[in-house]
Design an enzyme around this catalytic site. Sequence first.
Site, PDB file in Angstrom:
ATOM      1  N   LYS A 135     -81.880  22.923 -52.327  1.00  0.00           N
ATOM      2  CA  LYS A 135     -81.670  24.358 -52.137  1.00  0.00           C
ATOM      3  C   LYS A 135     -82.172  24.740 -50.753  1.00  0.00           C
ATOM      4  O   LYS A 135     -83.341  24.534 -50.422  1.00  0.00           O
ATOM      5  CB  LYS A 135     -82.407  25.172 -53.193  1.00  0.00           C
ATOM      6  N   GLY A 181     -88.351  38.368 -55.534  1.00  0.00           N
ATOM      7  CA  GLY A 181     -89.545  38.850 -56.211  1.00  0.00           C
ATOM      8  C   GLY A 181     -89.593  40.342 -56.469  1.00  0.00           C
ATOM      9  O   GLY A 181     -90.600  40.853 -56.959  1.00  0.00           O
ATOM     10  N   ALA A 223     -82.357  35.514 -56.738  1.00  0.00           N
ATOM     11  CA  ALA A 223     -83.347  36.519 -56.318  1.00  0.00           C
ATOM     12  C   ALA A 223     -82.986  37.919 -56.799  1.00  0.00           C
ATOM     13  O   ALA A 223     -81.825  38.324 -56.780  1.00  0.00           O
ATOM     14  CB  ALA A 223     -83.532  36.538 -54.808  1.00  0.00           C
ATOM     15  N   GLY A 224     -84.001  38.629 -57.230  1.00  0.00           N
ATOM     16  CA  GLY A 224     -83.860  40.030 -57.595  1.00  0.00           C
ATOM     17  C   GLY A 224     -83.797  40.330 -59.074  1.00  0.00           C
ATOM     18  O   GLY A 224     -83.939  41.479 -59.481  1.00  0.00           O
ATOM     19  N   ASN A 233     -87.373  33.168 -60.788  1.00  0.00           N
ATOM     20  CA  ASN A 233     -88.727  32.653 -60.924  1.00  0.00           C
ATOM     21  C   ASN A 233     -89.684  33.769 -61.354  1.00  0.00           C
ATOM     22  O   ASN A 233     -90.221  33.748 -62.448  1.00  0.00           O
ATOM     23  CB  ASN A 233     -89.206  32.020 -59.604  1.00  0.00           C
ATOM     24  N   THR A 234     -89.840  34.774 -60.495  1.00  0.00           N
ATOM     25  CA  THR A 234     -90.823  35.820 -60.751  1.00  0.00           C
ATOM     26  C   THR A 234     -90.565  36.572 -62.045  1.00  0.00           C
ATOM     27  O   THR A 234     -91.509  36.937 -62.756  1.00  0.00           O
ATOM     28  CB  THR A 234     -90.850  36.820 -59.570  1.00  0.00           C
TER      29      THR A 234
END
Length: 256
Positions: free
Chosen positions: A99, A160, A186-187, A208-209
């Site tokens: 990635k 995040g 993301a997001g 992830n977050t």
Amino acid sequence: MTDTWSVAGRTFTSRLIVGTGKYKDFEQNAAAVAASGAEIVTVAVRRVNVSDPAAPMLTDYIDPKKITYLPNTAGCFNADDAIRTLRLAREAGGWDLVKLEVLGEAKTLYPNMRETLEATEVLAKEGFLPMVYCVDDPIAAKQLEDAGAVAVMPLGAPIGSGLGIQNRVTIRLIVEGASVPVLVDAGVGTASDAAVAMELGCDGVLMNTAIAEAKDPIRMARAMKLAVEAGRDAYLAGRMGVRRYADPSSPLAGLI
């Protein structure tokens, strides 16, 4: 029939990719991966423990023989650093499916597309199979594909942030124009965000977050698994048309 997707000749059943950062410990991370059903995890090469062999390692908890590791270039702000990082990853673990993310600056963590495109071209020529984090721009996504990206990964919102998909129009346009897999990266903040990404026709979602910082990461991981599956089913089913006015479920004509 099992609904699978493929990237660079490798086929997967789960359309959810999860990260390995921000968790309380490796044990919680492994439990979240199991609950999510994910078959791919991202690993920040620059944050891997390489100096203390006595300390616990991620591979002790998440078996790379069972789960595909996707080394990433988190923390890289120029093409040279990203390329060097992935060369080290290939030397250390033999990874070629990677990635790529090249960030513009620390406040927004938005991708620097000039550096990203340069790195994609170099890595592809060196035999890497880069899945590339990018802006939600259909033109930029197509340029990355032409440069050798095996998947394009437009952001839904800043890394995040948990803001969810901010521009459904451009994500849909990227999906319509791509001939490689498209994954929102993301997001995502909660399960409904993941479902929206899949309803737009994306091949998968990376997060992830949203899981790691949930009050109950294991339960959130399970929720994300179900949301991705539900969103994919809704996309395949084909949603009803949007109407400007009400349309009764029961006919109004012929009433008693």
